[in-house]
Scaffold this motif. Structure first.
Motif, PDB file in Angstrom:
ATOM      1  N   UNK A   1      44.503  44.893  42.665  1.00 30.80           N
ATOM      2  CA  UNK A   1      44.427  46.348  42.517  1.00 30.80           C
ATOM      3  C   UNK A   1      45.485  46.864  41.550  1.00 30.80           C
ATOM      4  N   UNK A   2      46.748  46.429  41.695  1.00 33.17           N
ATOM      5  CA  UNK A   2      47.770  46.996  40.818  1.00 33.17           C
ATOM      6  C   UNK A   2      47.561  46.574  39.369  1.00 33.17           C
ATOM      7  N   UNK A   3      47.033  45.369  39.164  1.00 30.43           N
ATOM      8  CA  UNK A   3      46.807  44.928  37.792  1.00 30.43           C
ATOM      9  C   UNK A   3      45.658  45.704  37.143  1.00 30.43           C
ATOM     10  N   UNK A   4      44.604  45.960  37.902  1.00 31.57           N
ATOM     11  CA  UNK A   4      43.506  46.777  37.381  1.00 31.57           C
ATOM     12  C   UNK A   4      43.999  48.180  37.071  1.00 31.57           C
ATOM     13  N   UNK A   5      44.777  48.750  37.980  1.00 33.51           N
ATOM     14  CA  UNK A   5      45.308  50.097  37.751  1.00 33.51           C
ATOM     15  C   UNK A   5      46.201  50.140  36.515  1.00 33.51           C
ATOM     16  N   UNK A   6      47.055  49.141  36.357  1.00 36.47           N
ATOM     17  CA  UNK A   6      47.953  49.127  35.196  1.00 36.47           C
ATOM     18  C   UNK A   6      47.156  49.034  33.900  1.00 36.47           C
ATOM     19  N   UNK A   7      46.146  48.174  33.879  1.00 33.93           N
ATOM     20  CA  UNK A   7      45.325  48.043  32.671  1.00 33.93           C
ATOM     21  C   UNK A   7      44.632  49.363  32.357  1.00 33.93           C
ATOM     22  N   UNK A   8      44.032  49.995  33.373  1.00 36.77           N
ATOM     23  CA  UNK A   8      43.276  51.230  33.134  1.00 36.77           C
ATOM     24  C   UNK A   8      44.163  52.439  32.855  1.00 36.77           C
ATOM     25  N   UNK A   9      45.272  52.563  33.579  1.00 37.85           N
ATOM     26  CA  UNK A   9      46.095  53.776  33.473  1.00 37.85           C
ATOM     27  C   UNK A   9      47.212  53.680  32.432  1.00 37.85           C
ATOM     28  N   UNK A  10      47.647  52.477  32.098  1.00 36.81           N
ATOM     29  CA  UNK A  10      48.767  52.325  31.167  1.00 36.81           C
ATOM     30  C   UNK A  10      48.309  51.674  29.858  1.00 36.81           C
ATOM     31  N   UNK A  11      47.793  50.450  29.940  1.00 29.37           N
ATOM     32  CA  UNK A  11      47.487  49.696  28.725  1.00 29.37           C
ATOM     33  C   UNK A  11      46.338  50.317  27.928  1.00 29.37           C
TER      34      UNK A  11
ATOM     35  N   UNK B   1      51.560  44.411  25.145  1.00 25.73           N
ATOM     36  CA  UNK B   1      50.501  43.438  24.868  1.00 25.73           C
ATOM     37  C   UNK B   1      50.668  42.181  25.727  1.00 25.73           C
ATOM     38  N   UNK B   2      51.897  41.707  25.853  1.00 25.75           N
ATOM     39  CA  UNK B   2      52.151  40.542  26.704  1.00 25.75           C
ATOM     40  C   UNK B   2      51.828  40.820  28.149  1.00 25.75           C
ATOM     41  N   UNK B   3      52.219  41.992  28.629  1.00 26.76           N
ATOM     42  CA  UNK B   3      51.906  42.368  30.011  1.00 26.76           C
ATOM     43  C   UNK B   3      50.402  42.503  30.212  1.00 26.76           C
ATOM     44  N   UNK B   4      49.722  43.038  29.195  1.00 26.71           N
ATOM     45  CA  UNK B   4      48.267  43.184  29.290  1.00 26.71           C
ATOM     46  C   UNK B   4      47.599  41.833  29.495  1.00 26.71           C
ATOM     47  N   UNK B   5      47.970  40.838  28.700  1.00 29.07           N
ATOM     48  CA  UNK B   5      47.328  39.531  28.826  1.00 29.07           C
ATOM     49  C   UNK B   5      47.680  38.856  30.154  1.00 29.07           C
ATOM     50  N   UNK B   6      48.888  39.055  30.630  1.00 31.80           N
ATOM     51  CA  UNK B   6      49.263  38.500  31.937  1.00 31.80           C
ATOM     52  C   UNK B   6      48.450  39.163  33.045  1.00 31.80           C
ATOM     53  N   UNK B   7      48.308  40.477  32.979  1.00 35.45           N
ATOM     54  CA  UNK B   7      47.523  41.188  33.985  1.00 35.45           C
ATOM     55  C   UNK B   7      46.045  40.828  33.881  1.00 35.45           C
ATOM     56  N   UNK B   8      45.550  40.700  32.669  1.00 42.31           N
ATOM     57  CA  UNK B   8      44.147  40.354  32.474  1.00 42.31           C
ATOM     58  C   UNK B   8      43.832  38.988  33.080  1.00 42.31           C
ATOM     59  N   UNK B   9      44.754  38.045  32.935  1.00 39.78           N
ATOM     60  CA  UNK B   9      44.556  36.726  33.542  1.00 39.78           C
ATOM     61  C   UNK B   9      44.434  36.857  35.057  1.00 39.78           C
ATOM     62  N   UNK B  10      45.276  37.692  35.656  1.00 41.24           N
ATOM     63  CA  UNK B  10      45.189  37.910  37.100  1.00 41.24           C
ATOM     64  C   UNK B  10      43.905  38.599  37.510  1.00 41.24           C
ATOM     65  N   UNK B  11      43.442  39.544  36.694  1.00 39.90           N
ATOM     66  CA  UNK B  11      42.205  40.271  36.998  1.00 39.90           C
ATOM     67  C   UNK B  11      40.991  39.341  36.885  1.00 39.90           C
TER      68      UNK B  11
END
Length: 136
Positions: free
Chosen positions: A77-87, A101-111
């Protein structure tokens, strides 16, 4: 659906995922928690402490993979929220930095990985269909 209905491979897959999270967080945030500057502590200290706390909770997931499922759901949930609301808004405005960009790819891997690991039928049964605990 009971705990016994899940095959052992599924429990071990969950354990492997908890271990991956634990090792990943401990290796990326652990050193900075032990050796940091005052400026780092002021700007990133809360995040580092929270993520190391999450890593410690994931250690319990090795022993109790089903009882600790809310941690994995929280991760998703937090990774989806971060991608949608921040990235995504930063990307739309052309303001993505290398750190974002680095955080985006790390979160995307988790998603991508987390939904593959989660036992969705078990989650639906235990968190949505099962009667709620009494309020009084």
């Amino acid at each position: 659906m009971s705990d016994q209905d899940l095959p052992l491979w599924r429990l071990n897959l969950l354990r492997a995922f908890y271990l991956l999270i634990t090792v990943g967080l401990a290796s990326s945030w652990g050193p900075s928690m032990l050796q940091h500057t005052d400026l780092w502590a002021q700007r990133r200290g809360e995040l580092g402490a929270m993520l190391i706390g999450l890593a410690i909770f994931c250690v319990w997931g090795l022993r109790y993979p089903l009882q600790m499922l809310p941690l994995l759901i929280f991760e998703l949930i937090w990774k989806i929220l971060w991608i949608l609301a921040i990235a995504y808004p930063l990307w739309l405005s052309g303001a993505v930095t290398p750190g974002v960009e680095g955080s985006f790819y790390a979160c995307l891997a988790g998603v991508v990985l987390t939904p593959l690991v989660l036992p969705w039928r078990y989650i639906v049964h235990h968190y949505f269909r099962k009667p709620a605990q009494r309020w009084r």
